[in-house]
Design a protein around this motif. Structure first.
Motif, PDB file in Angstrom:
ATOM      1  N   LYS A   1     -38.343  30.506 -40.771  1.00 27.93           N
ATOM      2  CA  LYS A   1     -38.668  30.928 -39.398  1.00 27.93           C
ATOM      3  C   LYS A   1     -40.147  30.657 -39.098  1.00 27.93           C
ATOM      4  CE  LYS A   1     -36.906  32.478 -35.686  1.00 27.93           C
ATOM      5  NZ  LYS A   1     -35.853  31.664 -35.041  1.00 27.93           N
ATOM      6  N   LYS A   2     -40.973  30.868 -40.101  1.00 30.35           N
ATOM      7  CA  LYS A   2     -42.412  30.639 -39.915  1.00 30.35           C
ATOM      8  C   LYS A   2     -42.713  29.143 -39.735  1.00 30.35           C
ATOM      9  CE  LYS A   2     -44.968  34.512 -41.933  1.00 30.35           C
ATOM     10  NZ  LYS A   2     -44.127  35.586 -41.484  1.00 30.35           N
TER      11      LYS A   2
ATOM     12  N   GLU B   1     -40.619  26.981 -38.460  1.00 29.05           N
ATOM     13  CA  GLU B   1     -40.143  26.647 -37.116  1.00 29.05           C
ATOM     14  C   GLU B   1     -41.196  27.014 -36.069  1.00 29.05           C
ATOM     15  OE1 GLU B   1     -37.286  29.272 -35.266  1.00 29.05           O
ATOM     16  OE2 GLU B   1     -36.164  27.564 -34.436  1.00 29.05           O
ATOM     17  N   LYS B   2     -41.751  28.211 -36.225  1.00 28.86           N
ATOM     18  CA  LYS B   2     -42.739  28.672 -35.237  1.00 28.86           C
ATOM     19  C   LYS B   2     -43.985  27.786 -35.266  1.00 28.86           C
ATOM     20  CE  LYS B   2     -45.074  32.713 -33.374  1.00 28.86           C
ATOM     21  NZ  LYS B   2     -46.387  32.070 -33.267  1.00 28.86           N
ATOM     22  N   ALA B   3     -44.435  27.444 -36.462  1.00 31.83           N
ATOM     23  CA  ALA B   3     -45.627  26.589 -36.566  1.00 31.83           C
ATOM     24  C   ALA B   3     -45.379  25.244 -35.892  1.00 31.83           C
ATOM     25  CB  ALA B   3     -46.009  26.401 -38.033  1.00 31.83           C
ATOM     26  N   CYS B   4     -44.182  24.717 -36.032  1.00 33.87           N
ATOM     27  CA  CYS B   4     -43.852  23.439 -35.379  1.00 33.87           C
ATOM     28  C   CYS B   4     -43.897  23.592 -33.865  1.00 33.87           C
ATOM     29  CB  CYS B   4     -42.465  22.958 -35.820  1.00 33.87           C
ATOM     30  SG  CYS B   4     -42.422  22.369 -37.509  1.00 33.87           S
ATOM     31  N   LYS B   5     -43.243  24.621 -33.356  1.00 36.58           N
ATOM     32  CA  LYS B   5     -43.195  24.844 -31.903  1.00 36.58           C
ATOM     33  C   LYS B   5     -44.605  25.040 -31.351  1.00 36.58           C
ATOM     34  CE  LYS B   5     -38.761  24.943 -31.071  1.00 36.58           C
ATOM     35  NZ  LYS B   5     -37.733  25.423 -31.999  1.00 36.58           N
ATOM     36  N   ASP B   6     -45.409  25.853 -32.040  1.00 40.63           N
ATOM     37  CA  ASP B   6     -46.762  26.161 -31.556  1.00 40.63           C
ATOM     38  C   ASP B   6     -47.655  24.931 -31.514  1.00 40.63           C
ATOM     39  OD1 ASP B   6     -45.991  28.740 -31.374  1.00 40.63           O
ATOM     40  OD2 ASP B   6     -47.094  29.466 -33.125  1.00 40.63           O
TER      41      ASP B   6
ATOM     42  N   GLU C   1     -48.441  26.760 -42.392  1.00 38.97           N
ATOM     43  CA  GLU C   1     -48.842  26.883 -40.975  1.00 38.97           C
ATOM     44  C   GLU C   1     -50.194  26.223 -40.754  1.00 38.97           C
ATOM     45  OE1 GLU C   1     -48.829  31.139 -40.494  1.00 38.97           O
ATOM     46  OE2 GLU C   1     -46.651  31.215 -40.247  1.00 38.97           O
TER      47      GLU C   1
END
Ligand SMILES: *Cc1c(COP(=O)(O)O)cnc(C)c1O
Length: 453
Positions: free
Chosen positions: A242-243, A245-250, A208
């Motif tokens: 999942k983490k 994916e979230k780091a990419c989106k954020d 992240e």
């Protein structure tokens, strides 16, 4: 002119350069020449039968010589085998695209065809790069890719650039573009020397940080979701993907999932992304897409990415890329039939008990003196051999321990292929329980006899 089958081995040695093969060894060895297949079995020119324990390099889903797939290909051949997608559409490629989008994660809306896993990755990389070039001045520095350590994304220069396998890739370094790295979770040999789950996914936190730190320079993260194949069937701990994916989106970094090996039921779900409900921006598919009968690949993209290329022709936002056999009609027809077989035979659900059985049987390998770790997901397994279980010390490369195990398995009617010291077992999805017993029985005995002599 009739060439006797028994001459083929000699002809092969004289004229064929084999992939990922030291030909010095090949020329010395007795090699098997495959003549036909039936279900999970391969037959050589002498009529010997082998279980295809690696699905002909991870592609075969419904078994060999499947009548329905054969008929679909024959029917298509009686109409036309190939016409170009450059300037023309075709019936099976259009139908297949619709069917792929129906089953893919919901973000994905457009299909770009090619013919191998490597090209599907090249396409994802070029599209992600061009997307940000065209998105506006604010994004002009988003040129780099973030990939995982020990990643394998194919053998072409772009896919090798994002790859991270020293043995295959280091010699080409001067040719490659620079790639940023996150650490793939390899819990058996944790690079941070931590223990799962006490580590609380430290590796994901580290990733992240890298994604957020390099966000303004990075176009995308590319990753093999849930399991790294060629690195040795390295399975991710739950929650890591999942983490990411979230780091990419954020951070406005695209997420490209390379499902070339994991797609089409291999991991027990249609796509590995489904294990953690991942919704990527792009997805690379190949290997099992046609059921393992013909070469075909597809890179799926989100609507947002696709729309970044829509403009007047003179604005030069076209994606100038296309392999000659793109969307081949025979291959597309085979892929459509393969998806029909998944549906008709309810393969994903029907395989749940089979997958459980496979993984339970494989756990027993852990009792062997030189098995360091057994990793499985779906009908995909890696058995890591170590010279010392306690210290986890690997065998010296010159011992060729993996190779010796697979030669032993051959004598007993099973074809498998190692990844270094990792024995890979990856049977066609249609394998039956009793055949799993046969296959794993031979693999077990072969490991035991080679490592405990
Ligand atoms: C096999 C593989 C590729 C490359 O596919 P080819 O068809 O051999 O070019 C890319 N990514 C992954 C994850 C693979 O397993």
């Amino acid at each position: 002119m009739h060439i006797p089958l028994t001459d083929i081995e000699k002809i092969d040695k004289e004229f064929v350069w084999h992939p990922f093969t030291q030909m010095l060894d090949w020329e010395k060895d007795d090699n098997i020449v495959i003549e036909r297949g039936d279900g999970i079995y391969l037959y050589d020119i002498h009529g010997n039968r082998y279980i295809d324990g690696v699905s002909s390099l991870w592609v075969n889903m419904h078994g060999h010589n499947n009548k329905e797939l054969n008929d679909a290909i024959k029917e298509q051949a009686d109409k036309i085998s190939h016409s170009t997608l450059l300037g023309l559409a075709s019936v099976p490629s259009a139908i297949l695209a619709q069917k792929l989008i129906e089953i893919a994660p919901t973000n994905l809306k457009k299909v770009f065809y090619s013919d191998s896993g490597s090209t599907s990755v090249e396409i994802a990389i070029k599209v992600a790069f061009q997307y940000f070039r065209q998105k506006g001045p604010k994004y002009k520095n988003k040129k780099k890719f973030i990939a995982a350590t020990s990643a394998y994304h194919g053998d072409t220069i772009g896919s090798v650039s994002v790859g991270g396998m020293e043995l295959f890739h280091s010699i080409y370094k001067p040719l490659l573009f620079e790639t940023l790295r996150i650490t793939y979770p390899y819990c058996y040999r944790c690079p941070f020397n931590l223990k799962h789950p006490a580590c609380e996914l430290y590796c994901a936190k580290e990733a992240e940080k890298i994604i957020s730190y390099y966000a303004d320079q990075s176009a995308a993260v590319i990753i093999e979701p849930m399991v790294q194949g060629a690195a040795g069937m390295i399975t991710m701990p739950a929650g890591y993907m999942k983490k990411i994916e979230k780091a990419c989106k954020d951070n406005e970094v695209l997420l490209i999932v390379d499902e070339v090996a994991t797609g089409f039921g291999r991991t027990g779900k249609m796509f590995a992304c489904e294990h953690e409900d991942i919704n990527p921006d792009a997805m690379c598919l190949a290997k099992g897409i046609t059921g393992g009968y013909l070469p075909l690949a597809a890179t799926l993209f989100s609507k947002e990415i696709y729309e970044g290329f829509i403009a007047n022709f003179e604005d030069n936002k076209t994606f100038f890329h296309g392999h000659t056999y793109t969307g081949n009609q025979l291959a597309s027809a085979s892929a459509i039939k393969s998806l029909e077989l998944f549906k008709k035979n309810n393969i994903i659900n029907a395989n749940v008990p089979k997958v459980e059985y496979f993984s339970k049987k494989l756990k027993e390998f852990g009792g062997l003196e030189h098995v360091g770790e057994v990793r499985t997901i779906g009908l995909m397994a890696g058995i890591e051999l170590v010279s010392d279980k306690k210290s986890k010390e690997s065998y010296p490369q010159k011992d060729k321990i993996g190779h010796r195990v697979i030669l032993k398995a051959r004598e007993r009617g099973v074809i498998i292929r190692p990844l270094g010291d990792v024995i890979v077992v990856l049977p066609p999805l249609v394998i039956e329980k009793n055949e799993i017993d046969q296959l794993l029985g031979v693999v077990y005995d072969s490991i035991k006899s080679v490592t405990q002599q």
